[in-house]
Design a protein around this motif. Structure first.
Motif, PDB file in Angstrom:
ATOM      1  N   ALA A 103       2.473  -8.504  -6.864  1.00 40.24           N
ATOM      2  CA  ALA A 103       1.415  -7.734  -5.734  1.00 40.24           C
ATOM      3  C   ALA A 103       2.037  -7.279  -4.523  1.00 40.24           C
ATOM      4  N   TYR A 122       4.254  -0.151 -12.541  1.00 40.07           N
ATOM      5  CA  TYR A 122       2.880  -0.886 -12.504  1.00 40.07           C
ATOM      6  C   TYR A 122       1.743  -0.171 -13.438  1.00 40.07           C
ATOM      7  N   ASN A 162      -1.571  -2.230 -15.791  1.00 40.55           N
ATOM      8  CA  ASN A 162      -2.774  -2.140 -14.595  1.00 40.55           C
ATOM      9  C   ASN A 162      -3.439  -0.797 -14.876  1.00 40.55           C
ATOM     10  N   TRP A 187      -3.845  -2.592  -3.176  1.00 39.45           N
ATOM     11  CA  TRP A 187      -2.796  -3.382  -3.281  1.00 39.45           C
ATOM     12  C   TRP A 187      -2.547  -4.457  -2.124  1.00 39.45           C
ATOM     13  N   ALA A 229      -6.927  -3.902  -7.387  1.00 41.94           N
ATOM     14  CA  ALA A 229      -5.451  -4.118  -8.124  1.00 41.94           C
ATOM     15  C   ALA A 229      -4.853  -5.405  -8.026  1.00 41.94           C
ATOM     16  N   ARG A 230      -4.613  -5.796  -6.772  1.00 37.53           N
ATOM     17  CA  ARG A 230      -4.239  -7.103  -6.515  1.00 37.53           C
ATOM     18  C   ARG A 230      -4.900  -8.060  -7.013  1.00 37.53           C
ATOM     19  N   SER A 275      -6.823  -8.260  -9.414  1.00 33.70           N
ATOM     20  CA  SER A 275      -6.701  -8.184 -11.029  1.00 33.70           C
ATOM     21  C   SER A 275      -5.637  -9.034 -11.434  1.00 33.70           C
ATOM     22  N   VAL A 276      -4.578  -8.944 -10.690  1.00 33.93           N
ATOM     23  CA  VAL A 276      -3.301  -9.874 -11.125  1.00 33.93           C
ATOM     24  C   VAL A 276      -3.082 -11.177 -10.593  1.00 33.93           C
ATOM     25  N   GLY A 285      -2.319 -11.970 -15.676  1.00 38.72           N
ATOM     26  CA  GLY A 285      -1.461 -11.217 -14.533  1.00 38.72           C
ATOM     27  C   GLY A 285       0.077 -10.911 -15.121  1.00 38.72           C
ATOM     28  N   ALA A 313      -0.047  -8.165 -17.831  1.00 35.39           N
ATOM     29  CA  ALA A 313      -0.008  -7.071 -17.267  1.00 35.39           C
ATOM     30  C   ALA A 313       1.510  -6.513 -16.710  1.00 35.39           C
TER      31      ALA A 313
END
Length: 423
Positions: A38, A91, A95, A238, A244-245, A247-248, A256, A259
């Motif tokens: 991330a 990415y 994602n 991010w 987005a951050r 989510s992983v 994560g 992804a």
């Protein structure tokens, strides 16, 4: 340059479900790996934003005082902006937030007749696209297929509304490739060396060529502004608290990692090795170039590969020379799996470096490498494709070693069913 849309040549997928064969060595924490992942994303998108802002300044200076010098500066700024952005493409695929957004910024190929004047060889119409030669810059009002479009004012609302209008993907009205086309114009060199050659006077009201110089300048500035706004959105995604951050880096570390590996495998195999490289090589067709107007395709592909290596190794060199690094995918893989993946990534980068150096030195442009009968050039490209395919196999092994179950990578007829490309 117009690229023909080939039915069945994209959007395929190969299912990868390898039985788990080993546990990771455990010498790095999965959560720490995802934090690095991330952090690198944030840095890459921040660098993309910074370089897009520099491009905006160069574009504004060009529009204010059109000349060969200011046009060259705007073009150089566009080329510099591609360096960090192309690294971010690793990415994609894994994602969803990036995938849902990316089409606004880097959509390709495009029917450039939607935007501006084109050479007679482009043709006057297309059975698939009613807006094939709409020419937004020349026309303040459009009536196409019973649909009325008010184009009297070129602004963000207009170009966003025209993007993929009629659900035709080639109707690209926003993003890097629109700015590229406006700065360079069409590349009409075929498999000979050379980029587009738009004159600066296309933007000079005092000695206007091409007509509609002020509207062309408005489109160029508006499209550049929109790239900046879109990148600001992705930087926010991010940063700490960004969707987005989150989510992983949430509680499910395996999600994560899935992804991350989906992005690595899909960009490596179906997207870059297949759709962006092998398809053009099979057809010997320069219309399959990614950064075609600027003749920058070799760098576009090279920095995709640099981005993949940065993510796998947990180390990204920023445009200011500083480095963002931390625990990496390579760190959590079993020894042999880690060494194999690292070696494959290095081999692909070495092959891509040969391609880049030949093009950068002027020895052989990417267009020429694609040419039918150019055994040396074809071989240079095939070596990169082979490296990408081989590293994908190592990525598959990494998926299995981490016991991530079945992961779906993007596929490509160009690799999976080459005969279908010619049907």
């Amino acid at each position: 340059m117009h690229r023909r849309m080939l039915s069945g040549a994209s959007g395929l997928a190969i299912a990868i479900g390898i039985a788990a064969c080993a546990h990771a060595d455990g010498h790095a924490d999965k959560g720490a790996v995802l934090d690095t992942y991330a952090n690198i994303a944030q840095a890459m998108y921040e660098d993309s934003l910074t370089s897009a802002q520099a491009m905006k300044a160069a574009v504004d200076a060009f529009v204010a005082e059109p000349s060969e010098v200011t046009l060259a500066s705007a073009r150089e700024a566009w080329l510099a902006a591609r360096v960090p952005y192309q690294q971010t493409e690793v990415y994609r695929f894994g994602n969803a937030i990036v995938d849902d957004w990316e089409g606004k910024v880097n959509a390709w190929p495009l029917d450039e007749g939607l935007i501006d004047y084109v050479d007679a060889s482009y043709g006057a119409e297309s059975d698939e696209n009613g807006f094939y030669t709409a020419n937004l810059i020349a026309n303040t009002a459009l009536e196409i297929g019973g649909e009325s479009v008010d184009a009297s004012v070129i602004n963000v609302d207009l170009i966003q509304s025209m993007h993929e209008i009629d659900e035709v993907e080639a109707n690209v009205a926003t993003g890097y490739h629109v700015v590229e086309f406006l700065l360079w114009g069409q590349d009409l060199n075929g498999t000979d060396a050379g980029a587009g050659n738009r004159p600066y006077t296309d933007f000079d009201p005092s000695s206007c060529t091409g007509g509609n110089c002020e509207r062309r300048a408005e489109y160029l500035q508006t499209a550049t502004d929109l790239i900046i706004a879109d990148l600001e959105e992705m930087v926010a995604n991010w940063t700490d608290g960004g969707e987005a951050r989150a989510s992983v880096t949430g509680d499910d570390a395996n999600a994560g990692l899935s992804a991350m590996l989906t992005g690595l495998g899909s960009l490596s195999y179906g997207e870059l090795a297949g759709e962006r490289m092998k398809l053009g090589l099979l057809l010997h067709d320069p219309e399959e170039e990614h950064d075609c107007f600027a003749d920058n395709t070799h760098n576009s592909h090279y920095y995709n590969i640099v981005g993949m290596k940065a993510v796998a190794n947990g180390s990204y060199e920023r445009i200011d020379g500083s480095v963002v690094e931390g625990a990496s995918l390579i760190d959590i893989l079993p020894g042999e799996v880690s060494a194999d993946l690292n070696a494959k990534l290095d081999a692909t980068l070495a092959a891509a470096t040969v391609m880049k150096e030949k093009a950068d030195s002027g020895e052989m442009a990417y267009d020429q490498m694609l040419g039918e009968g150019n055994e040396v050039g074809n071989g240079v490209l095939q070596a990169v494709i082979d490296g990408l395919v081989e590293q994908t196999k190592s990525i598959e092994t990494a998926v299995a070693s981490l016991e991530l179950g079945s992961i779906e990578f993007e596929g490509s007829d160009s690799l999976d069913d080459p005969e279908a490309v010619f049907q």
